[in-house]
Enzyme design. Structure first.
Site, PDB file in Angstrom:
ATOM      1  N   LYS A   7       0.843  -1.187   0.000  1.00  0.00           N
ATOM      2  CA  LYS A   7       0.000   0.000   0.000  1.00  0.00           C
ATOM      3  C   LYS A   7       0.879   1.237   0.000  1.00  0.00           C
ATOM      4  CE  LYS A   7      -1.864  -0.972   3.849  1.00  0.00           C
ATOM      5  NZ  LYS A   7      -2.614  -0.703   5.056  1.00  0.00           N
ATOM      6  N   GLY A  42     -10.088   0.533   9.794  1.00  0.00           N
ATOM      7  CA  GLY A  42     -10.303  -0.810   9.259  1.00  0.00           C
ATOM      8  C   GLY A  42      -9.897  -1.007   7.816  1.00  0.00           C
ATOM      9  N   THR A  43      -9.176  -0.050   7.233  1.00  0.00           N
ATOM     10  CA  THR A  43      -8.825  -0.196   5.816  1.00  0.00           C
ATOM     11  C   THR A  43      -7.924  -1.401   5.568  1.00  0.00           C
ATOM     12  OG1 THR A  43      -7.032   1.407   6.086  1.00  0.00           O
ATOM     13  CG2 THR A  43      -9.101   2.224   5.192  1.00  0.00           C
ATOM     14  N   GLY A  44      -6.969  -1.656   6.437  1.00  0.00           N
ATOM     15  CA  GLY A  44      -6.072  -2.790   6.237  1.00  0.00           C
ATOM     16  C   GLY A  44      -6.802  -4.119   6.335  1.00  0.00           C
ATOM     17  N   CYS A  45      -7.654  -4.263   7.333  1.00  0.00           N
ATOM     18  CA  CYS A  45      -8.431  -5.496   7.487  1.00  0.00           C
ATOM     19  C   CYS A  45      -9.388  -5.685   6.317  1.00  0.00           C
ATOM     20  CB  CYS A  45      -9.231  -5.457   8.786  1.00  0.00           C
ATOM     21  SG  CYS A  45      -8.216  -5.396  10.263  1.00  0.00           S
ATOM     22  N   THR A  58     -11.187   6.124   7.927  1.00  0.00           N
ATOM     23  CA  THR A  58     -10.324   5.095   7.341  1.00  0.00           C
ATOM     24  C   THR A  58     -10.096   3.938   8.309  1.00  0.00           C
ATOM     25  OG1 THR A  58      -8.392   6.329   8.098  1.00  0.00           O
ATOM     26  CG2 THR A  58      -9.119   6.711   5.820  1.00  0.00           C
TER      27      THR A  58
END
Length: 135
Positions: A37, A72-75, A70
């Site tokens: 990312k 929880g974007t990674g999960c 934003t």
């Protein structure tokens, strides 16, 4: 930042991302695919993500969205990757999904502080409806 931690070096430019993706892939037994990312790169008008697989580098660009929602974007991205790769074998589609969810996040009104991305953006293409209340 996570790629830098795994490799013991900083990854702050697109060139450094490309080198890091290749190095991370080489660390895996079968030379697996890597998605980095680029949201933490130097300020720019686009978010640049990199997908590296089988010696090829693919850049996925999306406009930056000014939002504080934003959480929880990674999960969400990792779940989207698992689902889209199983369904379509297309990592770019997973990245597009999370970009849409971030862009639509301000349409939600939940909690306070950093809110979640809009997980249902593709289902609710118009203004987000209010949830039904029990009588």
């Amino acid at each position: 930042p996570e790629a830098g931690d795994l490799l013991g070096r900083t990854v702050e430019t697109k060139d450094a991302m490309a080198e890091a993706a290749e190095a991370l892939s080489a660390m895996m037994k079968a030379g697996g695919a890597v998605l980095l990312k680029g949201g933490h790169l130097e300020a720019s008008s686009a978010a640049s993500d990199l997908f590296y697989s089988r010696g090829e580098t693919f850049w996925i660009e999306a406009p930056r969205t000014a939002t504080k929602n934003t959480h929880g974007t990674g999960c969400t991205l990792s779940s989207a990757l698992a689902a889209f790769l199983a369904r379509t074998d297309d990592a770019a589609e997973a990245v597009a999904y999370i970009a849409e969810g971030i862009a639509a996040a301000d349409n939600l009104s939940v909690g306070s502080g950093h809110g979640p991305v809009h997980h249902f953006v593709r289902l609710w293409q118009t203004e987000t409806p209010s949830l039904p209340r029990e009588s």
